[in-house]
Design a protein around this motif. Sequence first.
Motif, PDB file in Angstrom:
ATOM      1  N   LEU A 197     -21.394  -6.291   1.044  1.00 28.84           N
ATOM      2  CA  LEU A 197     -21.002  -7.638   1.467  1.00 28.84           C
ATOM      3  C   LEU A 197     -21.306  -8.656   0.379  1.00 28.84           C
ATOM      4  O   LEU A 197     -20.488  -9.534   0.089  1.00 28.84           O
ATOM      5  N   ALA A 198     -22.473  -8.537  -0.232  1.00 24.44           N
ATOM      6  CA  ALA A 198     -22.847  -9.463  -1.310  1.00 24.44           C
ATOM      7  C   ALA A 198     -21.869  -9.349  -2.484  1.00 24.44           C
ATOM      8  O   ALA A 198     -21.446 -10.364  -3.047  1.00 24.44           O
ATOM      9  N   ASP A 199     -21.489  -8.116  -2.821  1.00 20.18           N
ATOM     10  CA  ASP A 199     -20.523  -7.915  -3.907  1.00 20.18           C
ATOM     11  C   ASP A 199     -19.170  -8.522  -3.562  1.00 20.18           C
ATOM     12  O   ASP A 199     -18.511  -9.119  -4.413  1.00 20.18           O
ATOM     13  N   LEU A 200     -18.746  -8.371  -2.307  1.00 17.88           N
ATOM     14  CA  LEU A 200     -17.476  -8.968  -1.879  1.00 17.88           C
ATOM     15  C   LEU A 200     -17.519 -10.481  -2.036  1.00 17.88           C
ATOM     16  O   LEU A 200     -16.591 -11.089  -2.577  1.00 17.88           O
ATOM     17  N   PHE A 201     -18.605 -11.100  -1.597  1.00 15.36           N
ATOM     18  CA  PHE A 201     -18.697 -12.550  -1.701  1.00 15.36           C
ATOM     19  C   PHE A 201     -18.848 -13.018  -3.147  1.00 15.36           C
ATOM     20  O   PHE A 201     -18.438 -14.127  -3.477  1.00 15.36           O
ATOM     21  N   LYS A 202     -19.370 -12.178  -4.017  1.00 14.96           N
ATOM     22  CA  LYS A 202     -19.393 -12.515  -5.445  1.00 14.96           C
ATOM     23  C   LYS A 202     -17.969 -12.634  -5.982  1.00 14.96           C
ATOM     24  O   LYS A 202     -17.666 -13.526  -6.767  1.00 14.96           O
ATOM     25  N   ILE A 203     -17.108 -11.721  -5.558  1.00 11.18           N
ATOM     26  CA  ILE A 203     -15.705 -11.769  -5.976  1.00 11.18           C
ATOM     27  C   ILE A 203     -15.069 -13.076  -5.510  1.00 11.18           C
ATOM     28  O   ILE A 203     -14.340 -13.733  -6.242  1.00 11.18           O
ATOM     29  N   PHE A 204     -15.372 -13.484  -4.291  1.00 17.40           N
ATOM     30  CA  PHE A 204     -14.835 -14.727  -3.749  1.00 17.40           C
ATOM     31  C   PHE A 204     -15.508 -15.957  -4.371  1.00 17.40           C
ATOM     32  O   PHE A 204     -15.053 -17.072  -4.166  1.00 17.40           O
ATOM     33  N   GLY A 205     -16.562 -15.752  -5.141  1.00 19.76           N
ATOM     34  CA  GLY A 205     -17.304 -16.856  -5.727  1.00 19.76           C
ATOM     35  C   GLY A 205     -16.726 -17.400  -7.024  1.00 19.76           C
ATOM     36  O   GLY A 205     -17.327 -18.257  -7.655  1.00 19.76           O
TER      37      GLY A 205
ATOM     38  N   VAL B 143     -25.282  -4.330   3.141  1.00 17.31           N
ATOM     39  CA  VAL B 143     -25.641  -5.675   2.690  1.00 17.31           C
ATOM     40  C   VAL B 143     -25.209  -5.880   1.240  1.00 17.31           C
ATOM     41  O   VAL B 143     -24.636  -6.921   0.893  1.00 17.31           O
ATOM     42  N   MET B 144     -25.423  -4.880   0.398  1.00 14.87           N
ATOM     43  CA  MET B 144     -25.031  -4.990  -1.009  1.00 14.87           C
ATOM     44  C   MET B 144     -23.506  -5.056  -1.152  1.00 14.87           C
ATOM     45  O   MET B 144     -22.996  -5.812  -1.974  1.00 14.87           O
TER      46      MET B 144
END
Length: 115
Positions: A29-37, A26-27
């Motif tokens: 995935l969250a880090d990956l989406f932060k990059i895409f943010g 989960v962490m």
Amino acid sequence: MTEQCNCIKEETQARVREGMLDDDTVMELADLFKIFGDSTRIRILWVLHECEMCVQGISQAVGMSVSAVSHQLKSLKDADLVRTRRDGKQVYYSLCDEHIEMLLNIALEHIREAK
């Protein structure tokens, strides 16, 4: 005290709990989406979605300084979203694999369909 949900069968609840992602995943995935943010990183990824390019070319394509683009490329490389290839003194950047291209395409399709 937690209330029991009566709207879902117990076997469904058990199946959902069994399929739940572990905390580390989960962490990640969250880090990956932060990059895409970040809009700058999305622009850079989109440039690389089109073709492999050196930092100077990316800089010109996105209208940013070479140092700013280099900083973002480091974040993208650390996240395993881009890779490098050296040709003499020149370093070329590209998307790490087809999954990144798919993520960009699916996200774009989603926002276009939502309009």
